[in-house]
Scaffold this motif. Structure first.
Motif, PDB file in Angstrom:
ATOM      1  N   THR A 249       4.156 -29.626  -8.335  1.00 10.71           N
ATOM      2  CA  THR A 249       2.994 -29.852  -9.057  1.00 10.71           C
ATOM      3  C   THR A 249       2.667 -28.736 -10.699  1.00 10.71           C
ATOM      4  O   THR A 249       3.394 -27.223 -10.011  1.00 10.71           O
ATOM      5  CB  THR A 249       1.625 -29.883  -8.246  1.00 10.71           C
ATOM      6  N   ARG A 250       2.419 -29.059 -11.100  1.00 16.28           N
ATOM      7  CA  ARG A 250       1.805 -28.507 -12.490  1.00 16.28           C
ATOM      8  C   ARG A 250       0.902 -26.161 -12.413  1.00 16.28           C
ATOM      9  O   ARG A 250       1.163 -25.863 -12.651  1.00 16.28           O
ATOM     10  CB  ARG A 250       1.272 -28.860 -13.587  1.00 16.28           C
ATOM     11  N   VAL A 251       0.314 -27.266 -11.336  1.00 10.07           N
ATOM     12  CA  VAL A 251      -0.738 -26.122 -10.941  1.00 10.07           C
ATOM     13  C   VAL A 251      -0.086 -24.585  -9.981  1.00 10.07           C
ATOM     14  O   VAL A 251      -0.051 -23.882 -10.456  1.00 10.07           O
ATOM     15  CB  VAL A 251      -1.795 -26.628  -9.651  1.00 10.07           C
ATOM     16  N   ARG A 252       1.190 -25.313  -8.776  1.00  9.98           N
ATOM     17  CA  ARG A 252       1.465 -24.574  -8.844  1.00  9.98           C
ATOM     18  C   ARG A 252       2.453 -23.716  -9.449  1.00  9.98           C
ATOM     19  O   ARG A 252       3.134 -22.588  -9.277  1.00  9.98           O
ATOM     20  CB  ARG A 252       2.485 -25.036  -7.382  1.00  9.98           C
ATOM     21  N   SER A 253       3.499 -24.764 -10.447  1.00 10.75           N
ATOM     22  CA  SER A 253       4.227 -23.761 -11.016  1.00 10.75           C
ATOM     23  C   SER A 253       3.381 -22.735 -12.452  1.00 10.75           C
ATOM     24  O   SER A 253       4.060 -21.633 -12.375  1.00 10.75           O
ATOM     25  CB  SER A 253       5.092 -24.538 -12.445  1.00 10.75           C
ATOM     26  N   VAL A 254       2.436 -23.551 -12.837  1.00 10.88           N
ATOM     27  CA  VAL A 254       1.432 -22.017 -13.208  1.00 10.88           C
ATOM     28  C   VAL A 254       1.339 -21.260 -12.675  1.00 10.88           C
ATOM     29  O   VAL A 254       1.551 -19.962 -13.369  1.00 10.88           O
ATOM     30  CB  VAL A 254       0.678 -22.951 -13.975  1.00 10.88           C
ATOM     31  N   THR A 255       0.584 -21.314 -11.394  1.00 13.62           N
ATOM     32  CA  THR A 255       0.140 -19.870 -10.354  1.00 13.62           C
ATOM     33  C   THR A 255       1.553 -18.797 -10.401  1.00 13.62           C
ATOM     34  O   THR A 255       0.735 -17.659 -10.272  1.00 13.62           O
ATOM     35  CB  THR A 255      -0.676 -20.715  -9.260  1.00 13.62           C
ATOM     36  N   LYS A 256       2.738 -19.574  -9.784  1.00 11.74           N
ATOM     37  CA  LYS A 256       3.662 -18.673  -9.777  1.00 11.74           C
ATOM     38  C   LYS A 256       3.735 -17.505 -10.736  1.00 11.74           C
ATOM     39  O   LYS A 256       4.309 -16.835 -10.624  1.00 11.74           O
ATOM     40  CB  LYS A 256       4.851 -19.903  -9.336  1.00 11.74           C
ATOM     41  N   ALA A 257       3.676 -18.560 -12.296  1.00 12.52           N
ATOM     42  CA  ALA A 257       3.958 -17.949 -13.561  1.00 12.52           C
ATOM     43  C   ALA A 257       3.072 -16.527 -13.741  1.00 12.52           C
ATOM     44  O   ALA A 257       3.265 -15.775 -14.068  1.00 12.52           O
ATOM     45  CB  ALA A 257       4.226 -19.245 -14.666  1.00 12.52           C
ATOM     46  N   VAL A 258       1.754 -16.875 -13.027  1.00 12.09           N
ATOM     47  CA  VAL A 258       0.615 -16.075 -13.970  1.00 12.09           C
ATOM     48  C   VAL A 258       0.755 -15.040 -12.334  1.00 12.09           C
ATOM     49  O   VAL A 258       0.913 -13.769 -13.176  1.00 12.09           O
ATOM     50  CB  VAL A 258      -0.736 -16.770 -13.647  1.00 12.09           C
ATOM     51  N   LEU A 259       1.078 -15.029 -11.527  1.00 16.19           N
ATOM     52  CA  LEU A 259       1.644 -14.150 -10.872  1.00 16.19           C
ATOM     53  C   LEU A 259       2.507 -13.076 -11.088  1.00 16.19           C
ATOM     54  O   LEU A 259       2.705 -12.086 -10.836  1.00 16.19           O
ATOM     55  CB  LEU A 259       1.463 -15.281  -9.266  1.00 16.19           C
ATOM     56  N   TRP A 260       4.019 -13.956 -11.348  1.00 18.44           N
ATOM     57  CA  TRP A 260       5.303 -13.226 -11.636  1.00 18.44           C
ATOM     58  C   TRP A 260       4.847 -11.759 -12.899  1.00 18.44           C
ATOM     59  O   TRP A 260       5.423 -10.584 -13.242  1.00 18.44           O
ATOM     60  CB  TRP A 260       5.935 -14.282 -12.663  1.00 18.44           C
ATOM     61  N   GLN A 261       4.012 -13.000 -13.705  1.00 17.98           N
ATOM     62  CA  GLN A 261       3.598 -12.667 -15.415  1.00 17.98           C
ATOM     63  C   GLN A 261       2.729 -11.056 -15.165  1.00 17.98           C
ATOM     64  O   GLN A 261       3.180  -9.492 -15.555  1.00 17.98           O
ATOM     65  CB  GLN A 261       2.956 -12.925 -15.876  1.00 17.98           C
ATOM     66  N   VAL A 262       1.625 -10.863 -14.148  1.00 21.48           N
ATOM     67  CA  VAL A 262       1.039 -10.247 -13.483  1.00 21.48           C
ATOM     68  C   VAL A 262       2.038  -8.840 -13.169  1.00 21.48           C
ATOM     69  O   VAL A 262       1.504  -7.725 -13.150  1.00 21.48           O
ATOM     70  CB  VAL A 262      -0.124 -10.134 -12.450  1.00 21.48           C
ATOM     71  N   ILE A 263       2.516  -9.140 -12.411  1.00 21.35           N
ATOM     72  CA  ILE A 263       3.867  -8.003 -11.299  1.00 21.35           C
ATOM     73  C   ILE A 263       4.240  -7.639 -13.385  1.00 21.35           C
ATOM     74  O   ILE A 263       5.229  -5.992 -13.483  1.00 21.35           O
ATOM     75  CB  ILE A 263       4.717  -8.706 -10.886  1.00 21.35           C
ATOM     76  N   GLY A 264       5.113  -8.585 -13.622  1.00 23.83           N
ATOM     77  CA  GLY A 264       5.648  -7.884 -14.776  1.00 23.83           C
ATOM     78  C   GLY A 264       4.812  -7.370 -15.679  1.00 23.83           C
ATOM     79  O   GLY A 264       5.523  -6.237 -16.459  1.00 23.83           O
ATOM     80  N   LEU A 265       3.800  -7.940 -16.002  1.00 22.95           N
ATOM     81  CA  LEU A 265       2.659  -6.498 -16.691  1.00 22.95           C
ATOM     82  C   LEU A 265       2.440  -5.842 -16.842  1.00 22.95           C
ATOM     83  O   LEU A 265       2.732  -4.406 -17.499  1.00 22.95           O
ATOM     84  CB  LEU A 265       1.342  -7.656 -16.811  1.00 22.95           C
ATOM     85  N   LEU A 266       2.407  -5.333 -14.680  1.00 26.33           N
ATOM     86  CA  LEU A 266       2.482  -3.648 -14.299  1.00 26.33           C
ATOM     87  C   LEU A 266       3.357  -2.530 -14.928  1.00 26.33           C
ATOM     88  O   LEU A 266       3.662  -1.514 -15.387  1.00 26.33           O
ATOM     89  CB  LEU A 266       1.827  -3.889 -13.157  1.00 26.33           C
ATOM     90  N   GLY A 267       4.454  -3.670 -15.018  1.00 23.22           N
ATOM     91  CA  GLY A 267       6.116  -2.792 -14.943  1.00 23.22           C
ATOM     92  C   GLY A 267       6.646  -2.371 -16.349  1.00 23.22           C
ATOM     93  O   GLY A 267       6.597  -0.993 -15.865  1.00 23.22           O
ATOM     94  N   MET A 268       5.952  -2.968 -17.271  1.00 20.34           N
ATOM     95  CA  MET A 268       6.064  -2.930 -18.139  1.00 20.34           C
ATOM     96  C   MET A 268       4.913  -1.704 -18.849  1.00 20.34           C
ATOM     97  O   MET A 268       5.437  -1.596 -20.185  1.00 20.34           O
ATOM     98  CB  MET A 268       6.269  -4.283 -19.432  1.00 20.34           C
ATOM     99  N   THR A 269       4.153  -2.714 -18.337  1.00 21.39           N
ATOM    100  CA  THR A 269       2.684  -1.071 -18.369  1.00 21.39           C
ATOM    101  C   THR A 269       3.682   0.159 -18.687  1.00 21.39           C
ATOM    102  O   THR A 269       3.537   1.011 -18.636  1.00 21.39           O
ATOM    103  CB  THR A 269       1.686  -1.294 -18.035  1.00 21.39           C
ATOM    104  N   ALA A 270       4.163   0.733 -17.240  1.00 19.41           N
ATOM    105  CA  ALA A 270       4.501   1.384 -16.832  1.00 19.41           C
ATOM    106  C   ALA A 270       6.029   2.255 -17.306  1.00 19.41           C
ATOM    107  O   ALA A 270       5.896   3.078 -17.987  1.00 19.41           O
ATOM    108  CB  ALA A 270       4.846   1.858 -15.555  1.00 19.41           C
TER     109      ALA A 270
END
Length: 68
Positions: free
Chosen positions: A3-24
């Motif tokens: 579903t689109r909701v699942r795709s968006v949820t996965k993308a958001v969670l992945w980006q949070v992880i990436g955001l933390l890594g890129m900030t570091a």
């Protein structure tokens, strides 16, 4: 199919992880919290859009799927 909701949820969670890594990484490279945050936010926005489009594209491709 995903579903689109699942795709968006996965993308958001992945980006949070990436955001933390890129900030570091940005903080280590620049020594500036604001510069690191700006770099991380730009990376997250671009990465989110690309990842979401990539996932949705693969949902349309039948190759490699089993008919269980």
């Amino acid at each position: 199919m995903e579903t689109r909701v699942r795709s968006v949820t996965k993308a958001v969670l992945w980006q949070v992880i990436g955001l933390l890594g890129m900030t570091a990484v940005g903080l280590l490279v620049t020594g500036s919290v604001s510069a690191a945050g700006g770099m991380a936010l730009m990376n997250a926005a671009i990465g989110f859009a690309m990842y979401l489009a990539y996932e949705r594209l693969w949902q349309r491709i039948q190759w490699g799927r089993s008919a269980r």
